[in-house]
Design a protein around this motif. Sequence first.
Motif, PDB file in Angstrom:
ATOM      1  N   VAL A 520       0.850  -1.188   0.000  1.00  0.00           N
ATOM      2  CA  VAL A 520       0.000   0.000   0.000  1.00  0.00           C
ATOM      3  C   VAL A 520       0.888   1.241   0.000  1.00  0.00           C
ATOM      4  CG1 VAL A 520      -1.884   1.212   1.157  1.00  0.00           C
ATOM      5  CG2 VAL A 520      -1.658  -1.271   1.408  1.00  0.00           C
ATOM      6  N   GLU A 521       0.573   2.192  -0.879  1.00  0.00           N
ATOM      7  CA  GLU A 521       1.257   3.487  -0.847  1.00  0.00           C
ATOM      8  C   GLU A 521       0.533   4.391   0.155  1.00  0.00           C
ATOM      9  OE1 GLU A 521       1.334   5.035  -4.785  1.00  0.00           O
ATOM     10  OE2 GLU A 521       3.137   3.935  -5.344  1.00  0.00           O
ATOM     11  N   VAL A 522       1.305   4.949   1.109  1.00  0.00           N
ATOM     12  CA  VAL A 522       0.738   5.799   2.157  1.00  0.00           C
ATOM     13  C   VAL A 522       1.483   7.139   2.142  1.00  0.00           C
ATOM     14  CG1 VAL A 522       0.216   5.989   4.620  1.00  0.00           C
ATOM     15  CG2 VAL A 522       0.304   3.736   3.541  1.00  0.00           C
ATOM     16  N   ASP A 523       0.740   8.217   2.267  1.00  0.00           N
ATOM     17  CA  ASP A 523       1.344   9.549   2.378  1.00  0.00           C
ATOM     18  C   ASP A 523       2.406   9.500   3.487  1.00  0.00           C
ATOM     19  OD1 ASP A 523       1.973  12.194   2.808  1.00  0.00           O
ATOM     20  OD2 ASP A 523      -0.089  12.908   2.720  1.00  0.00           O
ATOM     21  N   LYS A 524       3.599   9.956   3.178  1.00  0.00           N
ATOM     22  CA  LYS A 524       4.727   9.839   4.103  1.00  0.00           C
ATOM     23  C   LYS A 524       4.431  10.435   5.486  1.00  0.00           C
ATOM     24  CE  LYS A 524       8.368   9.659   0.603  1.00  0.00           C
ATOM     25  NZ  LYS A 524       9.504  10.365  -0.040  1.00  0.00           N
ATOM     26  N   GLN A 525       3.587  11.455   5.520  1.00  0.00           N
ATOM     27  CA  GLN A 525       3.263  12.089   6.807  1.00  0.00           C
ATOM     28  C   GLN A 525       2.470  11.162   7.724  1.00  0.00           C
ATOM     29  OE1 GLN A 525       1.456  15.977   6.394  1.00  0.00           O
ATOM     30  NE2 GLN A 525       2.509  16.345   4.459  1.00  0.00           N
ATOM     31  N   HIS A 526       1.854  10.124   7.159  1.00  0.00           N
ATOM     32  CA  HIS A 526       0.948   9.282   7.938  1.00  0.00           C
ATOM     33  C   HIS A 526       1.437   7.832   8.072  1.00  0.00           C
ATOM     34  CE1 HIS A 526      -2.114  12.426   7.956  1.00  0.00           C
ATOM     35  NE2 HIS A 526      -1.818  12.627   6.686  1.00  0.00           N
ATOM     36  N   VAL A 527       2.621   7.530   7.506  1.00  0.00           N
ATOM     37  CA  VAL A 527       3.120   6.152   7.515  1.00  0.00           C
ATOM     38  C   VAL A 527       3.278   5.626   8.935  1.00  0.00           C
ATOM     39  CG1 VAL A 527       5.101   4.687   6.994  1.00  0.00           C
ATOM     40  CG2 VAL A 527       4.227   6.261   5.270  1.00  0.00           C
ATOM     41  N   LYS A 528       3.948   6.397   9.787  1.00  0.00           N
ATOM     42  CA  LYS A 528       4.213   5.921  11.155  1.00  0.00           C
ATOM     43  C   LYS A 528       2.919   5.672  11.921  1.00  0.00           C
ATOM     44  CE  LYS A 528       8.828   7.908  11.725  1.00  0.00           C
ATOM     45  NZ  LYS A 528       9.692   8.868  12.496  1.00  0.00           N
ATOM     46  N   LYS A 529       1.941   6.567  11.733  1.00  0.00           N
ATOM     47  CA  LYS A 529       0.666   6.397  12.423  1.00  0.00           C
ATOM     48  C   LYS A 529      -0.025   5.114  11.987  1.00  0.00           C
ATOM     49  CE  LYS A 529      -3.818   8.528  13.314  1.00  0.00           C
ATOM     50  NZ  LYS A 529      -4.726   9.670  13.078  1.00  0.00           N
ATOM     51  N   MET A 530       0.003   4.837  10.678  1.00  0.00           N
ATOM     52  CA  MET A 530      -0.656   3.634  10.186  1.00  0.00           C
ATOM     53  C   MET A 530       0.036   2.374  10.693  1.00  0.00           C
ATOM     54  SD  MET A 530      -1.738   2.482   6.330  1.00  0.00           S
ATOM     55  CE  MET A 530      -3.282   3.388   6.391  1.00  0.00           C
ATOM     56  N   ILE A 531       1.355   2.356  10.610  1.00  0.00           N
ATOM     57  CA  ILE A 531       2.091   1.164  11.071  1.00  0.00           C
ATOM     58  C   ILE A 531       1.859   0.942  12.556  1.00  0.00           C
ATOM     59  CG2 ILE A 531       4.402   0.214  11.443  1.00  0.00           C
ATOM     60  CD1 ILE A 531       5.239   1.482   8.791  1.00  0.00           C
ATOM     61  N   LYS A 532       1.926   2.012  13.342  1.00  0.00           N
ATOM     62  CA  LYS A 532       1.718   1.904  14.780  1.00  0.00           C
ATOM     63  C   LYS A 532       0.331   1.361  15.106  1.00  0.00           C
ATOM     64  CE  LYS A 532       1.943   4.583  19.083  1.00  0.00           C
ATOM     65  NZ  LYS A 532       2.168   5.935  19.675  1.00  0.00           N
ATOM     66  N   ALA A 533      -0.669   1.767  14.317  1.00  0.00           N
ATOM     67  CA  ALA A 533      -2.050   1.357  14.587  1.00  0.00           C
ATOM     68  C   ALA A 533      -2.324  -0.088  14.181  1.00  0.00           C
ATOM     69  CB  ALA A 533      -3.017   2.290  13.862  1.00  0.00           C
ATOM     70  N   ILE A 534      -1.604  -0.588  13.157  1.00  0.00           N
ATOM     71  CA  ILE A 534      -1.950  -1.897  12.587  1.00  0.00           C
ATOM     72  C   ILE A 534      -0.962  -2.998  12.935  1.00  0.00           C
ATOM     73  CG2 ILE A 534      -2.279  -3.116  10.386  1.00  0.00           C
ATOM     74  CD1 ILE A 534      -3.410  -0.511   9.253  1.00  0.00           C
ATOM     75  N   ASP A 535       0.337  -2.693  12.927  1.00  0.00           N
ATOM     76  CA  ASP A 535       1.351  -3.725  13.192  1.00  0.00           C
ATOM     77  C   ASP A 535       1.151  -4.342  14.575  1.00  0.00           C
ATOM     78  OD1 ASP A 535       3.723  -5.190  12.455  1.00  0.00           O
ATOM     79  OD2 ASP A 535       4.776  -4.012  13.969  1.00  0.00           O
ATOM     80  N   GLY A 536       1.068  -5.670  14.613  1.00  0.00           N
ATOM     81  CA  GLY A 536       0.905  -6.365  15.888  1.00  0.00           C
ATOM     82  C   GLY A 536      -0.534  -6.717  16.233  1.00  0.00           C
ATOM     83  N   LYS A 537      -1.503  -6.114  15.524  1.00  0.00           N
ATOM     84  CA  LYS A 537      -2.901  -6.492  15.745  1.00  0.00           C
ATOM     85  C   LYS A 537      -3.137  -7.898  15.208  1.00  0.00           C
ATOM     86  CE  LYS A 537      -4.803  -2.537  17.305  1.00  0.00           C
ATOM     87  NZ  LYS A 537      -3.639  -1.663  17.347  1.00  0.00           N
ATOM     88  N   THR A 538      -4.272  -8.462  15.518  1.00  0.00           N
ATOM     89  CA  THR A 538      -4.593  -9.791  15.015  1.00  0.00           C
ATOM     90  C   THR A 538      -5.805  -9.750  14.108  1.00  0.00           C
ATOM     91  OG1 THR A 538      -5.946 -10.271  16.970  1.00  0.00           O
ATOM     92  CG2 THR A 538      -3.632 -10.963  17.032  1.00  0.00           C
ATOM     93  N   TYR A 539      -5.796 -10.610  13.097  1.00  0.00           N
ATOM     94  CA  TYR A 539      -6.934 -10.746  12.202  1.00  0.00           C
ATOM     95  C   TYR A 539      -7.238 -12.232  12.051  1.00  0.00           C
ATOM     96  CZ  TYR A 539      -9.943 -10.464   8.108  1.00  0.00           C
ATOM     97  OH  TYR A 539     -11.008 -10.574   7.256  1.00  0.00           O
ATOM     98  N   LYS A 540      -8.417 -12.622  12.525  1.00  0.00           N
ATOM     99  CA  LYS A 540      -8.832 -14.032  12.506  1.00  0.00           C
ATOM    100  C   LYS A 540      -7.766 -14.925  13.137  1.00  0.00           C
ATOM    101  CE  LYS A 540     -11.921 -13.627   8.509  1.00  0.00           C
ATOM    102  NZ  LYS A 540     -12.257 -14.111   7.148  1.00  0.00           N
ATOM    103  N   GLY A 541      -7.226 -14.464  14.264  1.00  0.00           N
ATOM    104  CA  GLY A 541      -6.262 -15.241  15.022  1.00  0.00           C
ATOM    105  C   GLY A 541      -4.834 -15.159  14.529  1.00  0.00           C
ATOM    106  N   ARG A 542      -4.598 -14.432  13.436  1.00  0.00           N
ATOM    107  CA  ARG A 542      -3.254 -14.313  12.873  1.00  0.00           C
ATOM    108  C   ARG A 542      -2.701 -12.923  13.138  1.00  0.00           C
ATOM    109  NH1 ARG A 542      -0.913 -13.604   7.586  1.00  0.00           N
ATOM    110  NH2 ARG A 542      -2.945 -13.247   6.625  1.00  0.00           N
ATOM    111  N   LYS A 543      -1.445 -12.854  13.562  1.00  0.00           N
ATOM    112  CA  LYS A 543      -0.827 -11.579  13.866  1.00  0.00           C
ATOM    113  C   LYS A 543      -0.518 -10.817  12.582  1.00  0.00           C
ATOM    114  CE  LYS A 543       2.810  -9.547  16.725  1.00  0.00           C
ATOM    115  NZ  LYS A 543       3.959  -9.823  17.627  1.00  0.00           N
ATOM    116  N   ILE A 544      -0.906  -9.544  12.566  1.00  0.00           N
ATOM    117  CA  ILE A 544      -0.665  -8.704  11.388  1.00  0.00           C
ATOM    118  C   ILE A 544       0.733  -8.108  11.478  1.00  0.00           C
ATOM    119  CG2 ILE A 544      -1.422  -6.690  10.072  1.00  0.00           C
ATOM    120  CD1 ILE A 544      -4.198  -7.087  11.251  1.00  0.00           C
TER     121      ILE A 544
END
Length: 549
Positions: A520-544
């Motif tokens: 996914v291409e993300v505006d550079k100003q928002h990359v860290k926010k997106m990674i922080k919000a999503i990395d490590g979460k789980t989806y259907k029992g699998r770690k993102i």
Amino acid sequence: MSDFSTLGLNDQLLAGIVKLGFETPTEIQTKAIPLLLQGTRDFVGLAQTGTGKTAAFGLPLLHLIDKTQKHAQALVVCPTRELCMQIVKDLEAFGKAGGGAKVCAVYGGTSITQQIRDLRHGVQIVVATPGRLIDLIERKAIDLTKIGYVVLDEADEMLNMGFKEDIDFILEYTPNRNSMWLFSATMPPEIRNVAKRFMNQPVEVSVGKMNTTNVNIDHQYFVTAQPHRYEALKRLIDFNPDIYGIIFTRTKMDAQEISDRLTREGYNVDSLHGDLSQQQRDRVMNGFRSKALQLVIATDVAARGIDVSGITHVINFELPDDVEVYTHRSGRTGRAGKTGICLSIVTARDVRRIRDIEHIVKTKMNRLEIPSGKDVCRKQFFHFMDKLLATDISHGDYETYLPMLTEKFANVSKEEVLQRVAALEFDRFLKYYENAVDLNIKKTPERPMAGAGDRKPFERRDTKGRSFEGGGGNYQKVFVNLGTKDGFYKASFLQYILDLSDLRKDVLGRVDLKTMNSFVEVDKQHVKKMIKAIDGKTYKGRKIRMNEA
């Protein structure tokens, strides 16, 4: 004056229409119904929200289908579950007199098992949102090969929400259709492309001027500083004591926060956004329709399909990025010949965008002053007096209590009684607004932005003036270990990552959705926010896992 009996509908449907109180068809109904009753012509209908499009395609569908057949003969695809449910409700109401047709609603947020069960019992018309319909297709729980009529309702909204690939997929699975009917408020190039690819010399009917707003709507805007938006909103609500409307926000976080604050301060409001369960959404909508709620605070996606009559006001807490979204928002009021008001709260930086909206929708937007505290108190006071004088005292044994009231107030003058009543009603307002500050930003000359002459309205650019469209140097590519194997399509994938990160769609560039992972291409100003919000979460029992690529 034209009536429905001249359009070619069968007697059973006409009887049902009479029972519903319909007398004169709208312009889109008058033009569309005779064409659609032929059953063999592809059709494009361009009309704004609230012009009667559901009856325009719903009545011909009910006329054409064979009720003795137990398989699905017609498919209606629409962008949201709210609109899906509303269409089903309307179709069932239209067809009641003639025994009706079996209609099934297919949408996310509720039991797919029950929907599969309903489909197996035999239905003639399926009304569906794209994501859930594709899920059913892949499970082989629905057969679209016998579909004779396909309707795409609010097609422009489906494409705006990222459903292009889903629509293509669905249409490939309806190879034996007799005709396809596309209804849209606007005609962007994407809609033209759908018509070109999947339709055969469609008849095009346009009602009214495209990209124009309802003439019954008064468009107003108020200029304040960013930190004063909420106070300006409260003041506008208080200045309109009979308000019954929708407040639009950009994000679900804003919707929930504003709803919570207004509720704590005694307003009858609730929020409508993507984090709510279907049960919660139904509770909010039932409260709004019954007018137990005076206001609903909603995101654009969550508000799609809301069909509530009598809305007096639409309030834009912030202007949308897209002019077409503004038109859809404002179109919630001023329906069925009634007048409505669309209010927008803007900052000084937004004033140029007001000019853009006026240019595109051919509508004058009136700049008004945010009412002062004294103005609000005065308006509330006169509203209360009118309400007091209009109170019906004909029902109830009030005369029984008159002697007691007369004795109780024997030594109190009429003027003092009125003062005490006013004090009870207005003490909160008077205390709140006695030292209220001026929230207005004074008018300044509007000068054109340097180098902006050739820009399209609302075109988003980076800090170097480069357009965001198509990706490029202002984006950072990120990797995420989610893909089509996880059940995602482009629209559902985008919605999922945006909901998790609480970012807007305009921060994303290209999306490359693969089987096991995606980029996914993300505006550079928002990359860290997106990674922080999503990395490590789980989806259907699998770690993102999400990281910069």
